[in-house]
Scaffold this motif. Structure first.
Motif, PDB file in Angstrom:
ATOM      1  N   ASN A   1      70.446  55.944  24.635  1.00 44.23           N
ATOM      2  CA  ASN A   1      70.914  54.711  23.991  1.00 44.23           C
ATOM      3  C   ASN A   1      72.053  54.101  24.809  1.00 44.23           C
ATOM      4  OD1 ASN A   1      69.285  54.893  21.497  1.00 44.23           O
ATOM      5  ND2 ASN A   1      70.556  56.697  21.084  1.00 44.23           N
ATOM      6  N   VAL A   2      71.851  52.893  25.280  1.00 48.79           N
ATOM      7  CA  VAL A   2      72.851  52.212  26.105  1.00 48.79           C
ATOM      8  C   VAL A   2      73.337  50.964  25.374  1.00 48.79           C
ATOM      9  CG1 VAL A   2      73.346  51.122  28.321  1.00 48.79           C
ATOM     10  CG2 VAL A   2      71.744  53.049  28.208  1.00 48.79           C
ATOM     11  N   LEU A   3      74.656  50.822  25.280  1.00 47.52           N
ATOM     12  CA  LEU A   3      75.271  49.638  24.677  1.00 47.52           C
ATOM     13  C   LEU A   3      75.597  48.651  25.795  1.00 47.52           C
ATOM     14  CD1 LEU A   3      76.628  48.045  22.373  1.00 47.52           C
ATOM     15  CD2 LEU A   3      78.692  49.425  22.768  1.00 47.52           C
ATOM     16  N   ILE A   4      75.001  47.463  25.715  1.00 48.18           N
ATOM     17  CA  ILE A   4      75.217  46.408  26.719  1.00 48.18           C
ATOM     18  C   ILE A   4      75.975  45.264  26.048  1.00 48.18           C
ATOM     19  CG2 ILE A   4      74.127  44.915  28.426  1.00 48.18           C
ATOM     20  CD1 ILE A   4      71.547  46.580  28.005  1.00 48.18           C
ATOM     21  N   ILE A   5      77.062  44.846  26.667  1.00 52.29           N
ATOM     22  CA  ILE A   5      77.894  43.777  26.111  1.00 52.29           C
ATOM     23  C   ILE A   5      78.098  42.695  27.164  1.00 52.29           C
ATOM     24  CG2 ILE A   5      80.179  43.165  25.205  1.00 52.29           C
ATOM     25  CD1 ILE A   5      80.404  46.068  24.210  1.00 52.29           C
ATOM     26  N   GLY A   6      77.986  41.445  26.735  1.00 48.86           N
ATOM     27  CA  GLY A   6      78.411  40.311  27.551  1.00 48.86           C
ATOM     28  C   GLY A   6      79.483  39.568  26.776  1.00 48.86           C
ATOM     29  N   SER A   7      80.664  39.407  27.349  1.00 46.70           N
ATOM     30  CA  SER A   7      81.769  38.784  26.611  1.00 46.70           C
ATOM     31  C   SER A   7      82.637  37.977  27.565  1.00 46.70           C
ATOM     32  CB  SER A   7      82.612  39.853  25.905  1.00 46.70           C
ATOM     33  OG  SER A   7      83.620  39.253  25.112  1.00 46.70           O
ATOM     34  N   GLU A   8      83.108  36.823  27.090  1.00 49.47           N
ATOM     35  CA  GLU A   8      83.922  35.948  27.944  1.00 49.47           C
ATOM     36  C   GLU A   8      85.032  35.257  27.163  1.00 49.47           C
ATOM     37  OE1 GLU A   8      83.492  36.060  31.049  1.00 49.47           O
ATOM     38  OE2 GLU A   8      81.363  36.364  31.496  1.00 49.47           O
ATOM     39  N   ASN A   9      86.218  35.227  27.768  1.00 52.24           N
ATOM     40  CA  ASN A   9      87.343  34.410  27.300  1.00 52.24           C
ATOM     41  C   ASN A   9      87.634  33.402  28.409  1.00 52.24           C
ATOM     42  OD1 ASN A   9      89.750  33.255  26.551  1.00 52.24           O
ATOM     43  ND2 ASN A   9      90.959  35.131  26.753  1.00 52.24           N
ATOM     44  N   HIS A  10      86.877  32.319  28.438  1.00 52.01           N
ATOM     45  CA  HIS A  10      87.071  31.301  29.468  1.00 52.01           C
ATOM     46  C   HIS A  10      88.308  30.442  29.213  1.00 52.01           C
ATOM     47  CE1 HIS A  10      83.459  31.971  31.710  1.00 52.01           C
ATOM     48  NE2 HIS A  10      82.661  31.739  30.694  1.00 52.01           N
ATOM     49  N   SER A  11      88.551  30.140  27.937  1.00 53.37           N
ATOM     50  CA  SER A  11      89.559  29.138  27.617  1.00 53.37           C
ATOM     51  C   SER A  11      90.937  29.508  28.128  1.00 53.37           C
ATOM     52  CB  SER A  11      89.607  28.912  26.102  1.00 53.37           C
ATOM     53  OG  SER A  11      89.969  30.103  25.422  1.00 53.37           O
ATOM     54  N   GLY A  12      91.183  30.809  28.299  1.00 56.04           N
ATOM     55  CA  GLY A  12      92.489  31.234  28.795  1.00 56.04           C
ATOM     56  C   GLY A  12      92.720  30.949  30.263  1.00 56.04           C
ATOM     57  N   GLY A  13      91.683  30.537  30.997  1.00 56.41           N
ATOM     58  CA  GLY A  13      91.842  30.331  32.432  1.00 56.41           C
ATOM     59  C   GLY A  13      91.292  29.013  32.940  1.00 56.41           C
ATOM     60  N   LEU A  14      91.221  28.009  32.068  1.00 49.06           N
ATOM     61  CA  LEU A  14      90.681  26.707  32.457  1.00 49.06           C
ATOM     62  C   LEU A  14      91.793  25.677  32.641  1.00 49.06           C
ATOM     63  CD1 LEU A  14      87.656  26.520  29.993  1.00 49.06           C
ATOM     64  CD2 LEU A  14      87.561  27.051  32.441  1.00 49.06           C
ATOM     65  N   ASP A  15      91.569  24.747  33.528  1.00 44.50           N
ATOM     66  CA  ASP A  15      92.489  23.636  33.742  1.00 44.50           C
ATOM     67  C   ASP A  15      92.151  22.551  32.721  1.00 44.50           C
ATOM     68  OD1 ASP A  15      94.070  21.575  34.592  1.00 44.50           O
ATOM     69  OD2 ASP A  15      93.255  21.479  36.638  1.00 44.50           O
ATOM     70  N   MET A  16      92.873  22.553  31.620  1.00 44.13           N
ATOM     71  CA  MET A  16      92.562  21.646  30.515  1.00 44.13           C
ATOM     72  C   MET A  16      93.266  20.298  30.687  1.00 44.13           C
ATOM     73  SD  MET A  16      90.452  23.504  28.884  1.00 44.13           S
ATOM     74  CE  MET A  16      90.212  22.710  27.307  1.00 44.13           C
ATOM     75  N   THR A  17      93.117  19.741  31.895  1.00 48.02           N
ATOM     76  CA  THR A  17      93.636  18.412  32.174  1.00 48.02           C
ATOM     77  C   THR A  17      92.510  17.594  32.796  1.00 48.02           C
ATOM     78  OG1 THR A  17      94.331  18.845  34.468  1.00 48.02           O
ATOM     79  CG2 THR A  17      95.888  19.444  32.709  1.00 48.02           C
ATOM     80  N   THR A  18      92.768  16.317  33.016  1.00 45.67           N
ATOM     81  CA  THR A  18      91.754  15.452  33.618  1.00 45.67           C
ATOM     82  C   THR A  18      91.313  15.993  34.976  1.00 45.67           C
ATOM     83  OG1 THR A  18      92.610  13.497  32.468  1.00 45.67           O
ATOM     84  CG2 THR A  18      91.288  13.106  34.452  1.00 45.67           C
TER      85      THR A  18
END
Length: 336
Positions: free
Chosen positions: A136-153
């Protein structure tokens, strides 16, 4: 040789909804511009104080997948964690999940193949199960993109696309002789185009003291860069190639596909591929409109939702396909 089958699925997204109109208040963009180019209407972002992180979201999705697989944490032999946004530079998310879920001292592997990460992880898990090493293998895909984005124009071309979330799958040894399970996986890479979709720093090539010393606000290296048109043109070609590769390997035709789960990179890419294979809307699942591009989490989130909605049934042929930074791409053909 054993085969592997999907026994449990789960997903989690933060409660904080960020609409296109919300983004238009902090950068020069608008709902029509974003929807026309990406198909995205909203996405989820971790909110400060909500208790989430890349690993924590992965645990939340994993617990759901385990419950649906009728397994406990002690039944898991191996963790594979796919992400481009771990909680810290090192160690990776896999060992944090092992700790947070109070698991046995089982191995934990991190896969850093970005948008193709989950398909790569499925392929790795499948090989370990086929050889008999793990059950039995547990596979996870997870992302916290918002912490590293340039939220300007300045960063809008990239930042409007990405969202946060996690998906999980339990892949188990198939005890039935029914011809079901993972039929084949197909993986590729082309590093010549690595910088067309990349984040160069902080890294050992652009380490923190160098970035601080330069203080170059016009050429910041610690935000993602994407050559959008170039990525799009390559994506539609590689998606088609790797889906065809999986079909041919298993003597299948596009009409045999009951459900295609493409990586949710851009709705226009998914629509192009759907048209190319002459698939109906019932044969393709898209949820990028609600979540944006969640990179390694996009396929397991979409797969979980499609299954929850009754769009995937026993005996169905399910195809997973992804393309992303690296460039890397891959597919998995599964008999449900």
């Amino acid at each position: 040789m054993y085969t592997s089958r999907v026994t449990g699925l789960g997903s989690y997204v933060p409660e904080n909804v960020v609409t296109n109109d919300d983004l238009s208040k902090i950068m020069d963009t608008n709902d029509a511009w974003i929807q026309e180019r990406t198909g995205i209407k909203e996405r989820r972002h971790i909110k400060k104080g909500d208790g989430n992180s890349t690993s924590i979201m992965g645990v939340k999705a994993a617990k759901i997948a385990l419950e649906r697989a009728n397994l406990t944490k002690d039944d898991i032999d191996f963790i594979i964690f796919a992400t481009l946004s771990p909680d810290m530079y090192f160690p990776g998310g896999g060992v944090r999940v092992q700790d947070m879920m109070d698991m046995n001292t089982i191995p934990a592997l991190d896969v850093r193949n970005q948008c193709s990460g989950f398909v790569y992880a499925v392929s790795v898990a499948d090989q370990f199960i086929k050889t008999g090493m793990y059950k039995n293998v547990l596979i996870i895909g997870s992302e916290n993109h918002s912490g590293g984005l340039d939220m300007t124009t300045r960063g809008r071309a990239v930042s409007v696309i990405f969202g946060d979330g996690a998906g999980a799958m339990v892949l188990s040894r198939n005890e039935k002789d029914d011809g079901g399970g993972v039929l084949s996986t197909h993986l590729h890479s082309e590093g010549a185009h690595a910088k067309e979709l990349s984040l160069e720093g902080p890294s050992t090539e652009h380490w923190v003291p160098e970035i601080i010393e330069k203080n170059d606000q016009e050429n910041i290296t610690y935000y993602p860069y994407m050559n959008g048109q170039f990525v799009f043109k390559n994506a539609v070609v590689r998606f088609s190639e790797v889906i065809n590769e999986g079909l041919q390997q298993n003597n299948l035709s596009p009409s045999d596909i009951n459900m295609l789960i493409p990586h949710q990179a851009n709705l226009r890419i998914s629509q192009f591929v759907q048209k190319q294979f002459r698939l109906s809307d019932d044969q393709v699942y898209n949820n990028i409109q609600r979540y944006g591009n969640t990179t390694a989490a996009s396929i397991p989130i979409a797969l979980t939702e499609a299954w929850e909605e009754g769009k995937i049934k026993e005996g169905d042929v399910v195809v997973l396909a992804a393309f992303g930074s690296g460039f890397t791409w891959g597919s998995a053909v599964i008999k449900w």
